[in-house]
Design a protein around this motif. Structure first.
Motif, PDB file in Angstrom:
ATOM      1  N   MET A   1      25.957  54.201   5.334  1.00 30.91           N
ATOM      2  CA  MET A   1      26.268  52.788   5.361  1.00 30.91           C
ATOM      3  C   MET A   1      26.908  52.447   6.712  1.00 30.91           C
ATOM      4  O   MET A   1      27.816  53.121   7.168  1.00 30.91           O
ATOM      5  N   SER A   2      26.460  51.398   7.333  1.00 30.70           N
ATOM      6  CA  SER A   2      26.970  50.979   8.635  1.00 30.70           C
ATOM      7  C   SER A   2      28.311  50.275   8.507  1.00 30.70           C
ATOM      8  O   SER A   2      28.597  49.621   7.504  1.00 30.70           O
ATOM      9  N   HIS A   3      29.103  50.436   9.546  1.00 26.65           N
ATOM     10  CA  HIS A   3      30.423  49.818   9.620  1.00 26.65           C
ATOM     11  C   HIS A   3      30.451  48.958  10.881  1.00 26.65           C
ATOM     12  O   HIS A   3      30.022  49.414  11.939  1.00 26.65           O
ATOM     13  N   THR A   4      30.958  47.733  10.794  1.00 27.98           N
ATOM     14  CA  THR A   4      31.011  46.832  11.937  1.00 27.98           C
ATOM     15  C   THR A   4      32.460  46.554  12.319  1.00 27.98           C
ATOM     16  O   THR A   4      33.284  46.240  11.460  1.00 27.98           O
ATOM     17  N   THR A   5      32.745  46.698  13.618  1.00 29.02           N
ATOM     18  CA  THR A   5      34.075  46.447  14.149  1.00 29.02           C
ATOM     19  C   THR A   5      33.952  45.451  15.297  1.00 29.02           C
ATOM     20  O   THR A   5      33.081  45.614  16.157  1.00 29.02           O
ATOM     21  N   THR A   6      34.783  44.426  15.304  1.00 26.45           N
ATOM     22  CA  THR A   6      34.781  43.457  16.398  1.00 26.45           C
ATOM     23  C   THR A   6      36.165  43.435  17.041  1.00 26.45           C
ATOM     24  O   THR A   6      37.175  43.418  16.345  1.00 26.45           O
ATOM     25  N   PHE A   7      36.175  43.468  18.353  1.00 21.37           N
ATOM     26  CA  PHE A   7      37.415  43.385  19.113  1.00 21.37           C
ATOM     27  C   PHE A   7      37.119  42.622  20.388  1.00 21.37           C
ATOM     28  O   PHE A   7      35.977  42.259  20.655  1.00 21.37           O
ATOM     29  N   ARG A   8      38.143  42.358  21.186  1.00 14.14           N
ATOM     30  CA  ARG A   8      37.969  41.595  22.425  1.00 14.14           C
ATOM     31  C   ARG A   8      38.318  42.467  23.625  1.00 14.14           C
ATOM     32  O   ARG A   8      39.219  43.292  23.553  1.00 14.14           O
ATOM     33  N   VAL A   9      37.572  42.249  24.717  1.00 17.67           N
ATOM     34  CA  VAL A   9      37.789  43.004  25.945  1.00 17.67           C
ATOM     35  C   VAL A   9      38.091  42.017  27.071  1.00 17.67           C
ATOM     36  O   VAL A   9      37.370  41.033  27.259  1.00 17.67           O
ATOM     37  N   ASP A  10      39.163  42.294  27.804  1.00 19.25           N
ATOM     38  CA  ASP A  10      39.584  41.456  28.935  1.00 19.25           C
ATOM     39  C   ASP A  10      38.883  41.875  30.219  1.00 19.25           C
ATOM     40  O   ASP A  10      38.638  43.058  30.440  1.00 19.25           O
ATOM     41  N   GLY A  11      38.623  40.898  31.088  1.00 18.26           N
ATOM     42  CA  GLY A  11      38.239  41.179  32.464  1.00 18.26           C
ATOM     43  C   GLY A  11      36.769  41.232  32.798  1.00 18.26           C
ATOM     44  O   GLY A  11      36.412  41.371  33.958  1.00 18.26           O
ATOM     45  N   MET A  12      35.894  41.137  31.819  1.00 16.37           N
ATOM     46  CA  MET A  12      34.463  41.186  32.122  1.00 16.37           C
ATOM     47  C   MET A  12      34.015  39.842  32.696  1.00 16.37           C
ATOM     48  O   MET A  12      34.397  38.790  32.191  1.00 16.37           O
ATOM     49  N   THR A  13      33.203  39.890  33.769  1.00 18.60           N
ATOM     50  CA  THR A  13      32.771  38.652  34.427  1.00 18.60           C
ATOM     51  C   THR A  13      31.264  38.543  34.607  1.00 18.60           C
ATOM     52  O   THR A  13      30.787  37.493  35.021  1.00 18.60           O
ATOM     53  N   CYS A  14      30.509  39.626  34.346  1.00 20.78           N
ATOM     54  CA  CYS A  14      29.069  39.587  34.632  1.00 20.78           C
ATOM     55  C   CYS A  14      28.307  40.584  33.758  1.00 20.78           C
ATOM     56  O   CYS A  14      28.904  41.340  32.989  1.00 20.78           O
ATOM     57  N   GLY A  15      27.004  40.592  33.943  1.00 21.51           N
ATOM     58  CA  GLY A  15      26.142  41.498  33.196  1.00 21.51           C
ATOM     59  C   GLY A  15      26.431  42.963  33.477  1.00 21.51           C
ATOM     60  O   GLY A  15      26.303  43.811  32.589  1.00 21.51           O
ATOM     61  N   HIS A  16      26.826  43.278  34.709  1.00 20.98           N
ATOM     62  CA  HIS A  16      27.159  44.666  35.040  1.00 20.98           C
ATOM     63  C   HIS A  16      28.380  45.119  34.252  1.00 20.98           C
ATOM     64  O   HIS A  16      28.434  46.257  33.778  1.00 20.98           O
TER      65      HIS A  16
ATOM     66  N   GLY B   1      28.650  58.381  16.558  1.00 18.42           N
ATOM     67  CA  GLY B   1      28.410  57.496  15.424  1.00 18.42           C
ATOM     68  C   GLY B   1      28.078  56.060  15.763  1.00 18.42           C
ATOM     69  O   GLY B   1      27.696  55.290  14.890  1.00 18.42           O
ATOM     70  N   VAL B   2      28.203  55.669  17.030  1.00 17.89           N
ATOM     71  CA  VAL B   2      27.917  54.281  17.407  1.00 17.89           C
ATOM     72  C   VAL B   2      26.409  54.061  17.418  1.00 17.89           C
ATOM     73  O   VAL B   2      25.657  54.814  18.027  1.00 17.89           O
ATOM     74  N   GLU B   3      25.986  53.027  16.714  1.00 16.27           N
ATOM     75  CA  GLU B   3      24.565  52.701  16.604  1.00 16.27           C
ATOM     76  C   GLU B   3      24.169  51.510  17.461  1.00 16.27           C
ATOM     77  O   GLU B   3      23.042  51.437  17.932  1.00 16.27           O
ATOM     78  N   ASP B   4      25.087  50.552  17.648  1.00 13.63           N
ATOM     79  CA  ASP B   4      24.751  49.336  18.393  1.00 13.63           C
ATOM     80  C   ASP B   4      26.025  48.710  18.946  1.00 13.63           C
ATOM     81  O   ASP B   4      27.084  48.800  18.327  1.00 13.63           O
ATOM     82  N   VAL B   5      25.888  48.077  20.117  1.00  9.48           N
ATOM     83  CA  VAL B   5      27.003  47.358  20.743  1.00  9.48           C
ATOM     84  C   VAL B   5      26.476  46.001  21.190  1.00  9.48           C
ATOM     85  O   VAL B   5      25.462  45.923  21.883  1.00  9.48           O
TER      86      VAL B   5
ATOM     87  N   ASP C   1      40.592  53.729  16.876  1.00  8.85           N
ATOM     88  CA  ASP C   1      41.043  52.714  17.833  1.00  8.85           C
ATOM     89  C   ASP C   1      41.322  53.309  19.214  1.00  8.85           C
ATOM     90  O   ASP C   1      40.990  52.710  20.231  1.00  8.85           O
ATOM     91  N   ALA C   2      41.935  54.483  19.238  1.00  7.72           N
ATOM     92  CA  ALA C   2      42.265  55.122  20.516  1.00  7.72           C
ATOM     93  C   ALA C   2      40.994  55.493  21.280  1.00  7.72           C
ATOM     94  O   ALA C   2      40.938  55.356  22.509  1.00  7.72           O
ATOM     95  N   ALA C   3      39.970  55.946  20.565  1.00  9.79           N
ATOM     96  CA  ALA C   3      38.708  56.317  21.216  1.00  9.79           C
ATOM     97  C   ALA C   3      38.022  55.082  21.791  1.00  9.79           C
ATOM     98  O   ALA C   3      37.462  55.124  22.891  1.00  9.79           O
ATOM     99  N   VAL C   4      38.066  53.975  21.062  1.00 10.23           N
ATOM    100  CA  VAL C   4      37.471  52.720  21.540  1.00 10.23           C
ATOM    101  C   VAL C   4      38.214  52.252  22.790  1.00 10.23           C
ATOM    102  O   VAL C   4      37.602  51.917  23.804  1.00 10.23           O
TER     103      VAL C   4
ATOM    104  N   THR D   1      28.542  48.428  15.884  1.00  3.02           N
ATOM    105  CA  THR D   1      28.046  48.908  14.602  1.00  3.02           C
ATOM    106  C   THR D   1      28.009  50.431  14.685  1.00  3.02           C
ATOM    107  O   THR D   1      27.446  50.989  15.629  1.00  3.02           O
ATOM    108  N   SER D   2      28.628  51.072  13.698  1.00  7.73           N
ATOM    109  CA  SER D   2      28.723  52.526  13.712  1.00  7.73           C
ATOM    110  C   SER D   2      28.474  53.084  12.314  1.00  7.73           C
ATOM    111  O   SER D   2      28.436  52.343  11.332  1.00  7.73           O
ATOM    112  N   GLN D   3      28.337  54.399  12.264  1.00  9.13           N
ATOM    113  CA  GLN D   3      28.074  55.066  10.987  1.00  9.13           C
ATOM    114  C   GLN D   3      29.303  55.099  10.090  1.00  9.13           C
ATOM    115  O   GLN D   3      29.191  55.305   8.891  1.00  9.13           O
TER     116      GLN D   3
END
Length: 77
Positions: free
Chosen positions: A1-16, A30-34, A56-59, A49-51
Motif C-alpha cells: 500500500m502506498s503512503h503519501t507525505t507532503t512537506f514544503r521546501v524553501d529556496g527553490m527558484t527554477c526547474g533545475h 521505498g520512494v515511488e514518486d516525487v 523525517d531525518a532522511a527526507v 509517494t512511497s511504499q
C-alpha cells in the motif's frame, strides 16, 4: 500500500532546483514518486509517494544534499 507525505521546501527558484530535490528524494529507499509544485520565492509543496512512511531525518538530509531545506511545520514561510 502506498503512503503519501507532503512537506514544503524553501529556496527553490527554477526547474533545475526541482530536478535536484526530486533526484535526491527518489534515491531514498521505498520512494515511488516525487511531485513538486514550484513556488518561486516561497516554500514549494513537495509530495512523495512511497511504499511506507518515510523517516523525517532522511527526507531532511536528502533535501539538504540537494542544497535546500525543509520548511518547519507551522512555519509562516
Amino acid at each position: 500500500m502506498s503512503h503519501t507525505t507532503t512537506f514544503r521546501v524553501d529556496g527553490m527558484t527554477c526547474g533545475h532546483c526541482v530536478s535536484s530535490v526530486t533526484e535526491e528524494l527518489t534515491a531514498l529507499p521505498g520512494v515511488e514518486d516525487v511531485q513538486v509544485e514550484l513556488v518561486t520565492g516561497g516554500a514549494s509543496p513537495v509530495t512523495v509517494t512511497s511504499q511506507g512512511p518515510l523517516d523525517d531525518a532522511a527526507v531532511s538530509a536528502a533535501v539538504a544534499e540537494a542544497g535546500y531545506a525543509v520548511t518547519p511545520p507551522r512555519s509562516l514561510l
